[in-house]
Design an enzyme around this catalytic site. Structure first.
Site, PDB file in Angstrom:
ATOM      1  N   PHE A   1      75.951 -76.242 -19.894  1.00  0.00           N
ATOM      2  CA  PHE A   1      75.799 -74.911 -20.502  1.00  0.00           C
ATOM      3  C   PHE A   1      74.798 -74.119 -19.668  1.00  0.00           C
ATOM      4  O   PHE A   1      73.650 -74.506 -19.525  1.00  0.00           O
ATOM      5  CB  PHE A   1      75.311 -74.973 -21.959  1.00  0.00           C
ATOM      6  CG  PHE A   1      75.254 -73.596 -22.554  1.00  0.00           C
ATOM      7  CD1 PHE A   1      76.391 -73.020 -23.119  1.00  0.00           C
ATOM      8  CD2 PHE A   1      74.091 -72.839 -22.504  1.00  0.00           C
ATOM      9  CE1 PHE A   1      76.356 -71.726 -23.635  1.00  0.00           C
ATOM     10  CE2 PHE A   1      74.057 -71.547 -23.018  1.00  0.00           C
ATOM     11  CZ  PHE A   1      75.187 -70.988 -23.581  1.00  0.00           C
TER      12      PHE A   1
ATOM     13  N   ASP B   1      68.620 -76.125 -13.684  1.00  0.00           N
ATOM     14  CA  ASP B   1      68.543 -75.144 -14.760  1.00  0.00           C
ATOM     15  C   ASP B   1      67.617 -75.708 -15.832  1.00  0.00           C
ATOM     16  O   ASP B   1      68.002 -76.595 -16.596  1.00  0.00           O
ATOM     17  CB  ASP B   1      69.942 -74.859 -15.313  1.00  0.00           C
ATOM     18  CG  ASP B   1      69.908 -73.790 -16.410  1.00  0.00           C
ATOM     19  OD1 ASP B   1      68.800 -73.436 -16.871  1.00  0.00           O
ATOM     20  OD2 ASP B   1      70.991 -73.312 -16.811  1.00  0.00           O
TER      21      ASP B   1
ATOM     22  N   LYS C   1      64.103 -68.674 -21.890  1.00  0.00           N
ATOM     23  CA  LYS C   1      63.782 -69.082 -23.265  1.00  0.00           C
ATOM     24  C   LYS C   1      62.280 -69.039 -23.567  1.00  0.00           C
ATOM     25  O   LYS C   1      61.753 -67.959 -23.782  1.00  0.00           O
ATOM     26  CB  LYS C   1      64.425 -70.434 -23.575  1.00  0.00           C
ATOM     27  CG  LYS C   1      65.962 -70.309 -23.572  1.00  0.00           C
ATOM     28  CD  LYS C   1      66.686 -71.381 -24.340  1.00  0.00           C
ATOM     29  CE  LYS C   1      68.115 -70.944 -24.619  1.00  0.00           C
ATOM     30  NZ  LYS C   1      69.130 -71.680 -23.868  1.00  0.00           N
TER      31      LYS C   1
HETATM   32  C1  LIG Z   1      70.275 -70.994 -23.185  1.00  0.00           C
HETATM   33  C2  LIG Z   1      70.576 -71.444 -21.832  1.00  0.00           C
HETATM   34  C3  LIG Z   1      71.018 -70.553 -20.842  1.00  0.00           C
HETATM   35  C4  LIG Z   1      71.323 -69.101 -21.137  1.00  0.00           C
HETATM   36  O1  LIG Z   1      70.226 -68.382 -21.585  1.00  0.00           O
HETATM   37  P1  LIG Z   1      70.453 -66.945 -22.294  1.00  0.00           P
HETATM   38  O2  LIG Z   1      69.066 -66.389 -22.402  1.00  0.00           O
HETATM   39  O3  LIG Z   1      71.079 -67.228 -23.621  1.00  0.00           O
HETATM   40  O4  LIG Z   1      71.338 -66.160 -21.407  1.00  0.00           O
HETATM   41  C5  LIG Z   1      71.204 -71.046 -19.561  1.00  0.00           C
HETATM   42  N1  LIG Z   1      70.981 -72.335 -19.268  1.00  0.00           N
HETATM   43  C6  LIG Z   1      70.566 -73.224 -20.200  1.00  0.00           C
HETATM   44  C7  LIG Z   1      70.324 -74.641 -19.796  1.00  0.00           C
HETATM   45  C8  LIG Z   1      70.370 -72.821 -21.516  1.00  0.00           C
HETATM   46  O5  LIG Z   1      70.006 -73.710 -22.433  1.00  0.00           O
END
Ligand SMILES: *Cc1c(COP(=O)(O)O)cnc(C)c1O
Length: 422
Positions: free
Chosen positions: A155, A240, A269
């Site tokens: 994700f 990520d 986040k």
């Molecule tokens: C939540 C998340 C995203 C996307 O972040 P948004 O601020 O919702 O666009 C990307 N990578 C990971 C691993 C995430 O958990």
């Protein structure tokens, strides 16, 4: 107040005892979310309150954006002070906040340079652009041929390019055509990565622990092996860490569990302290250097308020010892969850204050458990693989964890009983 409108569908919208705003949201909002039936009106620390004055422990932590607890005084101070002093001016000018923030982020993560964006998805898009351009300008991949390898179950956000390489059918369905140039390999399988690399491979994009995929922890040593393979083949390793970073797993970055320094990292986040969206793409100099003025940008990226809050978030993380706290209390949370003996539990996974309880699909649905926990005063949410996620603010206390895990045990016991005597 808890209201009951059954399964959250369009058909039964408008039913039940809801306040005005919920009715308006259902009437005027797109239905791209199916919220649990509760209206939150106030938050402080690990607690959230609904419109009936009922208090909940936030074990969801806004998908890990609320790592500092709600309305952390120091972060609220940084936000309001900066909002009074200088708001958004755009990157057409220097401002006196951005440099300090980027320097702090680079020094903490061991990266050379940083590029500020807002949402996590934007930081990932930035990573994809950087990787491709690096492949053409530095590695020498023929124009238009660069490939990026990702993992099954990933994700990384919701843009067209990103959902194009998702393995969740619903995320893709109806949104094609998608940009080419991506291939996916099983998560946790270093040999599969090695086999998928070609001379045109630009980068391997990976979550050190898959969050939305169900809190999937790879075999120990996986990331170290992946880093080795990437270096061997001149492939960028991009971690990520939008969800797993900033102390969530008990290290500043989750990749540090394997002693790995990637070529690039995405953060988001928790970086915004739960107050506003702040994200970063951080990289080695050689990678980031591919960007020249005009190549990439964002109107709000790196604005003074975001920079002030991001800096305060990083300072708070370190000065309050939240990374170590996550490691210590995360071990406690996992031990408490693992001690629950119940046939509906298939597996308990996690690392730091990042845990998932996977349920036996035949006997219980994670969505039902999340609703029952809500009634018991605990906010969580299910993720895809019938897993209940726990990602509380890192400031949570041991006694609060004990209270929550007692509620989890009760709710699951209830389920198991209903299962045995339907
Ligand atoms: C939540 C998340 C995203 C996307 O972040 P948004 O601020 O919702 O666009 C990307 N990578 C990971 C691993 C995430 O958990």
């Amino acid at each position: 107040m808890l209201y009951d409108h059954g399964p959250e569908t369009h058909a039964n919208r408008g039913a039940g005892d809801m306040d005005g705003s919920v009715q308006l949201e259902m009437r005027y909002g797109a239905s791209n979310y199916a919220p649990l039936p509760v209206t939150i009106v106030r938050g402080k620390g690990v607690y959230l309150w609904d419109d009936g004055g009922r208090r909940y422990v936030d074990m969801m932590g806004a998908y890990s954006a609320a790592s500092f607890g709600h309305s952390h005084p120091r972060l609220v101070q940084a936000l309001t002070d900066q909002a009074r002093q200088l708001d958004t001016v755009s990157r057409a000018y220097f401002n006196d906040r951005l440099g300090v923030f980027l320097a702090r982020a680079c020094r903490l993560t061991g990266m050379d340079l940083a590029l500020p964006m807002n949402s996590g998805a934007e930081a990932v898009e930035t990573a994809l652009k950087a990787a491709r351009k690096w492949a053409y300008k530095v590695k020498g991949v023929p124009d238009g041929r660069a490939e990026i390898i990702v993992c099954d179950g990933n994700f990384h956000g919701r843009t067209i390019a990103i959902v194009g390489f998702s393995s969740v059918a619903q995320y893709r369905d109806g949104f094609g055509p998608f940009p080419p140039g991506f291939r996916s390999v099983p998560f946790g399988d270093a040999a599969a990565l090695r086999a998928a690399i070609t001379p045109n491979t630009a980068a391997f994009l990976v979550e050190p622990i898959q969050g939305e995929g169900g809190i999937i922890v790879p075999p120990s040593g996986y990331l170290a092996e992946v880093a080795h393979i990437c270096r061997e083949h001149d492939v960028l390793l991009i971690c990520d860490e939008i969800q797993s970073g900033l102390g969530r797993t008990g290290k500043l970055l989750a990749c540090q569990h394997d002693g790995v320094t990637p070529d690039a990292v995405t953060l988001g986040k928790a970086l915004g302290g739960g107050l506003l969206p702040v994200s970063l793409f951080l990289a080695r100099r050689e990678v980031m250097r591919v960007f020249s003025p005009g190549d990439h940008g964002s109107t709000f990226g790196g604005n003074p308020i975001a920079a002030a809050v991001g800096l305060a978030a990083l300072d708070t993380l370190i000065e309050e010892g939240l990374v170590e706290r996550s490691a210590r209390l995360g071990a406690h949370l996992l031990a408490r969850l693992r001690a629950i003996e119940n046939p509906v539990i298939r597996e308990v996974r996690g690392c730091g204050l990042f845990a998932g309880v996977e349920l036996d699909r035949d006997s219980a649905s994670a969505a039902t458990v999340a609703t029952q926990l809500l009634r018991a005063g605990v906010l969580t949410k299910d993720t895809h693989r019938n897993t209940i996620r726990f990602a509380p603010p890192l400031i949570i206390e041991e006694t609060q964890i004990d209270w929550v895990t007692d509620r989890v045990a009760e709710v699951l016991n209830e389920l198991a009983r209903a299962d045995a005597h339907p």
